[in-house]
Design a protein around this motif. Structure first.
Motif, mmCIF file in Angstrom:
data_model
loop_
_atom_site.group_PDB
_atom_site.id
_atom_site.type_symbol
_atom_site.label_atom_id
_atom_site.label_comp_id
_atom_site.label_asym_id
_atom_site.label_seq_id
_atom_site.Cartn_x
_atom_site.Cartn_y
_atom_site.Cartn_z
ATOM 1 N N MET A 12 0.224 22.415 67.853
ATOM 2 C CA MET A 12 -1.660 22.319 67.952
ATOM 3 C C MET A 12 -2.119 21.723 66.590
ATOM 4 O O MET A 12 -2.850 20.634 66.577
ATOM 5 C CB MET A 12 -2.103 23.841 67.801
ATOM 6 C CG MET A 12 -3.674 23.982 68.088
ATOM 7 S SD MET A 12 -4.161 23.573 69.982
ATOM 8 C CE MET A 12 -5.838 23.427 69.824
ATOM 9 N N ASP A 13 -1.396 22.102 65.550
ATOM 10 C CA ASP A 13 -1.668 21.373 64.200
ATOM 11 C C ASP A 13 -1.386 19.879 64.341
ATOM 12 O O ASP A 13 -2.117 18.927 63.853
ATOM 13 C CB ASP A 13 -1.115 22.013 63.307
ATOM 14 C CG ASP A 13 -1.955 23.328 62.617
ATOM 15 O OD1 ASP A 13 -1.329 23.946 61.867
ATOM 16 O OD2 ASP A 13 -3.038 23.646 63.019
ATOM 17 N N ARG A 16 -3.717 17.944 66.386
ATOM 18 C CA ARG A 16 -4.918 17.834 65.753
ATOM 19 C C ARG A 16 -4.843 16.702 64.643
ATOM 20 O O ARG A 16 -5.565 15.989 64.317
ATOM 21 C CB ARG A 16 -5.268 19.174 65.054
ATOM 22 C CG ARG A 16 -6.741 19.125 64.158
ATOM 23 C CD ARG A 16 -7.777 19.075 65.036
ATOM 24 N NE ARG A 16 -8.976 18.807 63.889
ATOM 25 C CZ ARG A 16 -9.856 17.771 64.221
ATOM 26 N NH1 ARG A 16 -9.922 17.055 65.379
ATOM 27 N NH2 ARG A 16 -10.748 17.484 63.379
ATOM 28 N N GLN A 19 -4.844 13.350 66.157
ATOM 29 C CA GLN A 19 -6.457 13.225 66.592
ATOM 30 C C GLN A 19 -7.029 12.782 65.140
ATOM 31 O O GLN A 19 -7.800 11.598 65.173
ATOM 32 C CB GLN A 19 -7.206 14.261 66.962
ATOM 33 C CG GLN A 19 -8.368 14.113 67.539
ATOM 34 C CD GLN A 19 -9.050 15.340 68.018
ATOM 35 O OE1 GLN A 19 -8.867 16.465 67.721
ATOM 36 N NE2 GLN A 19 -10.120 15.180 68.776
ATOM 37 N N VAL A 20 -6.819 13.368 64.184
ATOM 38 C CA VAL A 20 -7.498 12.644 62.919
ATOM 39 C C VAL A 20 -6.958 11.511 62.303
ATOM 40 O O VAL A 20 -7.829 10.606 62.026
ATOM 41 C CB VAL A 20 -7.316 13.711 61.730
ATOM 42 C CG1 VAL A 20 -7.535 13.501 60.370
ATOM 43 C CG2 VAL A 20 -7.898 15.201 61.900
ATOM 44 N N MET B 14 -4.853 21.289 74.156
ATOM 45 C CA MET B 14 -4.488 20.466 72.910
ATOM 46 C C MET B 14 -5.773 19.503 72.517
ATOM 47 O O MET B 14 -6.115 18.772 73.701
ATOM 48 C CB MET B 14 -3.179 19.737 73.058
ATOM 49 C CG MET B 14 -2.231 20.719 73.067
ATOM 50 S SD MET B 14 -1.500 21.089 71.851
ATOM 51 C CE MET B 14 0.219 21.360 72.252
ATOM 52 N N PRO B 15 -5.936 19.013 71.404
ATOM 53 C CA PRO B 15 -7.090 17.746 71.148
ATOM 54 C C PRO B 15 -6.217 16.749 71.651
ATOM 55 O O PRO B 15 -5.032 16.459 71.608
ATOM 56 C CB PRO B 15 -7.194 17.842 69.779
ATOM 57 C CG PRO B 15 -6.420 19.062 69.251
ATOM 58 C CD PRO B 15 -5.270 19.783 70.240
#
Lengths: 108, 92
Positions: A12-13, A16, A19-20, B14-15
């Motif tokens: 998940m991280d 993320r 995405q960042v 999930m993103p």
């Protein structure tokens, strides 16, 4: 240079993080676009008799942008090379330290 | 703005890449930055000295032309960047 270990993050991280990074990349490329327009405009355009860019100015802006892109590409290439060298050095010294550590244990 | 070539969203929760909000925000920031830089460029080009606070006719005409030329330069550079694929599609 990295002070964190991406492999240790949860999925998940990591997603993320991706995405960042994509968002940062997008903002960065838009900023570069604006900086480039500003730089080339200041260099190439000096008269304001007409509303449109004249032939000379158009050519100048085009060349300015292309040259900057080639330049930025080369900088990125060299930067990546130095990053790779640093990582290789770090790997080597880690490996050497590990080997030295295991060597001293055996002599006990 | 669109992002041709980015992978689709991952399954589940999930993103999945920049959201619509992120893109809209980036576009707004882009235009704000564009405006600031255009302001700076045209001021430096059109207003060489400060006799008084009001704009004279020449300066007003210069600003109009300058804005038009700046936007044209923005489009020209945008096309070049798009061709070289250094960036995603610029805001239209």
């Amino acid at each position: 240079m990295n002070s964190f270990d991406p492999g240790a993050m949860s999925a998940m991280d990591q997603a993320r993080m991706m995405q960042v990074m994509q968002e940062m990349q997008m903002q960065d490329s838009l900023k570069m676009y604006n900086d480039l327009v500003h730089r080339c405009f200041m260099e190439c355009v000096d008269s304001f008799r007409y509303k449109k860019l004249d032939g000379k100015e158009e050519v100048c802006v085009t060349k300015c942008a292309q040259k900057f892109l080639n330049f930025a590409g080369r900088v990125a290439m060299r930067f990546q090379e130095t990053q790779q060298e640093m990582m290789d050095e770090a790997q080597k010294s880690l490996a050497a330290a590990a080997a030295a550590g295991s060597g001293s244990n055996e002599t006990r | 703005m669109n992002f041709g070539g980015l992978p689709g969203g991952m399954a589940g929760s999930m993103p999945s890449g920049p959201s619509q909000m992120d893109m809209a925000r980036a576009e707004m920031m882009f235009f704000a930055d564009l405006f600031t830089k255009m302001n700076d460029a045209c001021f430096r080009k059109c207003v060489p000295r400060f006799n008084d606070g009001d704009l004279n006719t020449g300066e007003m005409v210069c600003v109009d032309k300058c804005v038009s030329k700046y936007m044209e330069a923005t489009n020209t550079v945008g096309e070049i960047l798009q061709k070289s694929q250094m960036m995603m599609q610029p805001p239209s």
